[in-house]
Scaffold this motif. Structure first.
Motif, short mmCIF file in Angstrom:
data_model
loop_
_atom_site.label_atom_id
_atom_site.label_comp_id
_atom_site.label_asym_id
_atom_site.label_seq_id
_atom_site.Cartn_x
_atom_site.Cartn_y
_atom_site.Cartn_z
N UNK A 11 0.82 -1.21 0.00
CA UNK A 11 0.00 0.00 0.00
C UNK A 11 0.85 1.26 0.00
N UNK A 12 1.89 1.25 0.81
CA UNK A 12 2.81 2.39 0.87
C UNK A 12 3.45 2.63 -0.49
N UNK A 13 3.95 1.55 -1.10
CA UNK A 13 4.62 1.67 -2.40
C UNK A 13 3.67 2.17 -3.49
N UNK A 14 2.43 1.70 -3.48
CA UNK A 14 1.46 2.10 -4.50
C UNK A 14 1.11 3.59 -4.38
N UNK A 15 0.97 4.07 -3.15
CA UNK A 15 0.71 5.50 -2.94
C UNK A 15 1.90 6.32 -3.44
N UNK A 16 3.11 5.85 -3.14
CA UNK A 16 4.31 6.57 -3.57
C UNK A 16 4.50 6.50 -5.09
N UNK A 17 3.85 5.51 -5.74
CA UNK A 17 3.86 5.42 -7.21
C UNK A 17 2.71 6.22 -7.82
N UNK A 18 1.86 6.81 -6.96
CA UNK A 18 0.72 7.63 -7.40
C UNK A 18 -0.27 6.81 -8.22
N UNK A 19 -0.39 5.51 -7.91
CA UNK A 19 -1.21 4.60 -8.70
C UNK A 19 -2.50 4.25 -7.96
N UNK A 20 -3.54 5.02 -8.23
CA UNK A 20 -4.82 4.83 -7.55
C UNK A 20 -5.45 3.49 -7.83
N UNK A 21 -5.27 2.96 -9.05
CA UNK A 21 -5.85 1.67 -9.40
C UNK A 21 -5.25 0.55 -8.54
N UNK A 22 -3.94 0.58 -8.39
CA UNK A 22 -3.27 -0.44 -7.57
C UNK A 22 -3.64 -0.28 -6.10
N UNK A 23 -3.72 0.96 -5.64
CA UNK A 23 -4.11 1.22 -4.25
C UNK A 23 -5.50 0.65 -3.99
N UNK A 49 2.03 8.53 2.06
CA UNK A 49 1.79 9.98 1.99
C UNK A 49 2.87 10.72 2.77
N UNK A 50 3.20 10.23 3.96
CA UNK A 50 4.20 10.89 4.79
C UNK A 50 5.57 10.92 4.11
N UNK A 51 5.90 9.82 3.43
CA UNK A 51 7.19 9.76 2.72
C UNK A 51 7.21 10.75 1.55
N UNK A 52 6.10 10.83 0.83
CA UNK A 52 5.99 11.80 -0.26
C UNK A 52 6.12 13.22 0.31
N UNK A 53 5.49 13.45 1.47
CA UNK A 53 5.59 14.76 2.12
C UNK A 53 7.02 15.11 2.50
N UNK A 61 10.35 16.27 -4.61
CA UNK A 61 9.01 16.16 -5.19
C UNK A 61 8.31 17.51 -5.06
N UNK A 62 7.21 17.67 -5.83
CA UNK A 62 6.55 18.97 -5.87
C UNK A 62 5.04 18.82 -5.59
N UNK A 63 4.34 19.94 -5.53
CA UNK A 63 2.93 19.93 -5.13
C UNK A 63 2.07 18.97 -5.97
N UNK A 64 2.26 18.89 -7.28
CA UNK A 64 1.46 17.92 -8.05
C UNK A 64 1.65 16.48 -7.56
N UNK A 65 2.86 16.17 -7.06
CA UNK A 65 3.11 14.82 -6.52
C UNK A 65 2.29 14.59 -5.24
N UNK A 66 2.22 15.62 -4.39
CA UNK A 66 1.42 15.53 -3.16
C UNK A 66 -0.04 15.26 -3.51
N UNK A 67 -0.55 16.01 -4.49
CA UNK A 67 -1.94 15.87 -4.90
C UNK A 67 -2.18 14.48 -5.49
N UNK A 68 -1.24 14.01 -6.33
CA UNK A 68 -1.38 12.70 -6.96
C UNK A 68 -1.36 11.58 -5.92
N UNK A 69 -0.48 11.70 -4.92
CA UNK A 69 -0.42 10.69 -3.86
C UNK A 69 -1.71 10.70 -3.04
#
Length: 216
Positions: A11-23, A49-53, A61-69
């Motif tokens: 779950x952590x890895x999928x969020x960090x990959x920004x992959x909603x389908x896998x999540x 999410x915390x790691x992306x933050x 990483x940048x704001x679009x990455x936060x939103x995608x995660x």
């Protein structure tokens, strides 16, 4: 059979990959395997999410990455919501908590997780949403009379407005009728002490523990 820890890592890895389908698939797997959805949210999705933050704060990483995660995590939480609602329906009513993301701040994921966890724990949650004007925090205390009012801030520029919540509750003459809770990435126990907040919640689990203690 997948273990809880293995699922959380996925779950952590999928969020960090920004992959909603896998999540979402991992959330389905959690349900079918009879594992703990709250554990997955807290130690899987939220950890991602915390790691992306952290990487955002470091400039990698940048704001679009936060939103995608956040959107990826939301896809998983949406799948788990019926299970979580069933858990909350079975919980004993513990009292009312109003919660919102502070004015000027559009981040909702942390606040949403706290709200979900509080509901599962049996609290009646009034969710004020995001970018909530200070006056609305005061108004909900006056009208709905929650035992706790919580504000989330994800940026240092909006965190300072948590002090305004304290001051305006005092000006309205209702500060002594409610306990205040603050949280969010830049928020610390020291900040809570400085502004006079009653509760500092480091994360969603901490919020649940401290809200329960406040009602005892």
């Amino acid at each position: 059979m997948v273990t809880q820890d293995e699922l959380n890592e996925k779950g952590k890895a999928a969020v960090m990959d920004f992959d909603g389908d896998v999540v979402a698939e991992i959330a389905e797997e959690c349900i079918s395997a009879g594992l703990d959805p709250i554990d997955l949210i807290q130690n899987g999705f939220t950890a991602g999410i915390n790691e992306v933050g952290t990487q955002f704060e470091q400039g990698s990483l940048f704001l679009p990455h936060i939103i995608a995660a956040s959107e990826a995590m939301s896809a998983g939480v949406e799948v788990l919501t019926p299970v979580l609602e069933n858990l909350s329906a079975q919980a004993e009513d513990k009292g009312t908590v109003a919660i919102g993301t502070i004015e000027g701040d559009i981040h909702t994921i942390g606040k949403d997780i706290v709200a979900t966890m509080l509901k599962v724990a049996g609290f009646n949650v009034i969710d004020l949403g995001r970018d909530v004007p200070i006056a609305d925090f005061v108004e909900v205390v006056k009208e709905k009379k929650p035992a706790i009012v919580g504000s989330s801030a994800l940026m240092t520029t909006t965190m300072v407005l948590q002090l305004q919540v304290e001051e305006q509750l005092k000006e309205a003459g209702v500060r002594d009728t409610v306990k205040t809770m603050v949280g969010g990435a830049p928020v610390t126990q020291d900040w809570a002490n400085r502004i006079g907040a009653d509760i500092y919640a480091e994360n969603a689990s901490d919020a649940v523990v401290k809200c329960k203690a406040a009602f005892e």
